[in-house]
Design an enzyme around this catalytic site. Structure first.
Site, PDB file in Angstrom:
ATOM      1  N   CYS A   1       0.842  -1.183   0.035  1.00  0.00           N
ATOM      2  CA  CYS A   1       0.088  -0.063  -0.009  1.00  0.00           C
ATOM      3  C   CYS A   1       0.769   1.283  -0.084  1.00  0.00           C
ATOM      4  O   CYS A   1       1.532   1.338   0.963  1.00  0.00           O
ATOM      5  CB  CYS A   1      -0.867   0.071   1.255  1.00  0.00           C
ATOM      6  SG  CYS A   1      -1.826   1.585   1.285  1.00  0.00           S
TER       7      CYS A   1
ATOM      8  N   CYS B   1      -0.688   4.228   2.263  1.00  0.00           N
ATOM      9  CA  CYS B   1      -0.575   4.324   3.787  1.00  0.00           C
ATOM     10  C   CYS B   1      -0.057   2.971   4.061  1.00  0.00           C
ATOM     11  O   CYS B   1       1.191   2.391   3.918  1.00  0.00           O
ATOM     12  CB  CYS B   1      -1.667   4.600   4.287  1.00  0.00           C
ATOM     13  SG  CYS B   1      -3.324   4.009   3.669  1.00  0.00           S
ATOM     14  N   SER B   2      -1.007   2.029   4.634  1.00  0.00           N
ATOM     15  CA  SER B   2      -0.475   0.524   5.295  1.00  0.00           C
ATOM     16  C   SER B   2      -2.031  -0.036   5.019  1.00  0.00           C
ATOM     17  O   SER B   2      -1.922  -1.105   5.979  1.00  0.00           O
ATOM     18  CB  SER B   2      -0.083   0.888   6.596  1.00  0.00           C
ATOM     19  OG  SER B   2      -1.207   1.315   7.336  1.00  0.00           O
ATOM     20  N   CYS B   3      -2.941  -0.070   3.895  1.00  0.00           N
ATOM     21  CA  CYS B   3      -3.742  -0.853   3.761  1.00  0.00           C
ATOM     22  C   CYS B   3      -3.247  -2.419   3.656  1.00  0.00           C
ATOM     23  O   CYS B   3      -2.456  -2.792   3.198  1.00  0.00           O
ATOM     24  CB  CYS B   3      -4.570  -0.842   2.452  1.00  0.00           C
ATOM     25  SG  CYS B   3      -5.394   0.994   2.676  1.00  0.00           S
TER      26      CYS B   3
END
Lengths: 196, 97
Positions: free
Chosen positions: A104, A107-109
């Site tokens: 991702c 961000c950090s999906c």
């Protein structure tokens, strides 16, 4: 891109945000706890490993999983409904021709329900910026050397879909049952930074 | 606002190069670049609108779009797929044979 997600700093910011929201009456402590419990209870790479082992042993399930993972997951008592809204899950299959890896970049999906909390490197700026540009080098640093004739596909989950890699079943595992096979599968294999 | 499902699998699309003031989920590294639609993911509220707290965010089709590494970075043999809302995209000319 935002910078490094140092977990201590994030934890402090989250706590402050929670306090503000509760103080403003936007949300209650009980509601927050209920949502987090629902999301995190049972969130573990064991789930992704079970899905993988079932796909390796049941061709019909694998076909349904690759076609529409959200409708296949309930066959194992799993779902993507743990969050605020149901997320779409796309399972991408490694083959002799294609190796898949997840990121991702914004961000950090991450599919927390199936893979558990994400590893810290997954959220690092280095991984997020480099894996889309030079995945082979990044994978080599993880110890995964791919043959030249294997195409790499990087899946950047930038919207509401979450991804899971279906690793290739290792050679020499014909005699193993579903539970034994599931124990071979690692979190990194489900992200695509390991073979299995 | 574009019509629902404006693009079909296999179609070439270009990511609009605009840099919006607020939140967006069109990663900068694909803006202005051309890829191919892999599939539609169904319709989802537009992240840009949700970030503003809009009561009724626009709902648009999200597409999986595949970009060859050469298109993005000028080199490389891999492919990067990105999830993009319809309003991030415009139709691109088909490649000449």
């Amino acid at each position: 891109m935002s910078g490094e997600h140092a977990s201590s700093t994030v934890a402090v910011r989250v706590r402050r945000l929670e306090e503000r929201l509760v103080a403003a009456g936007v949300v209650g402590d009980d509601q927050l706890d209920a949502i987090l419990t629902k999301l995190l209870n049972g969130a573990s790479p064991v789930n992704g490993a079970r899905v993988t082992a079932r796909a390796w042993t049941d061709p019909g399930f694998k076909e349904r999983l690759l076609a529409d993972a959200n409708t296949a997951l309930p066959e194992l008592g799993l779902s993507m409904t743990g969050g605020i809204q149901e997320q779409r899950l796309k399972v991408v299959e490694n083959t002799t021709e294609v190796h898949n890896v997840l990121v991702c970049t914004l961000c950090s999906c991450y599919p927390i329900g199936l893979l558990g909390p994400s590893p810290s490197w997954y959220k690092s700026e280095a991984y997020r910026s480099r894996v889309v540009r030079d995945p082979r080098s990044v994978l080599a640093e993880f110890g995964l050397e791919l043959p030249d004739d294997v195409t790499v596909t990087v899946w950047d989950s930038s919207a509401e879909s979450r991804y899971m890699v279906l690793p290739r079943r290792p050679d020499g595992t014909d005699g193993l049952g579903e539970e034994e096979l599931a124990r071979l599968v690692t979190r990194e294999g489900l992200i695509g930074t390991a073979a299995v | 606002m574009p019509e629902p499902a404006a693009f079909a699998a296999g179609q070439r699309v270009r990511v609009r190069a605009a840099d919006p003031d607020g939140h967006t989920r069109a990663p900068r590294y694909v803006r202005g670049h051309t890829g191919r639609v892999v599939e539609s993911q169904g319709r989802w509220p537009l992240a840009d609108d949700r970030a503003t707290g809009a009561a009724e965010p626009r709902v648009e089709t999200v597409y999986t779009v595949a970009f060859p590494a050469r298109e993005l970075w000028g080199e490389g043999t891999h492919e990067v797929t990105v999830d993009l809302w319809e309003s991030y995209l415009e139709q691109a000319a088909e490649e000449r044979a």
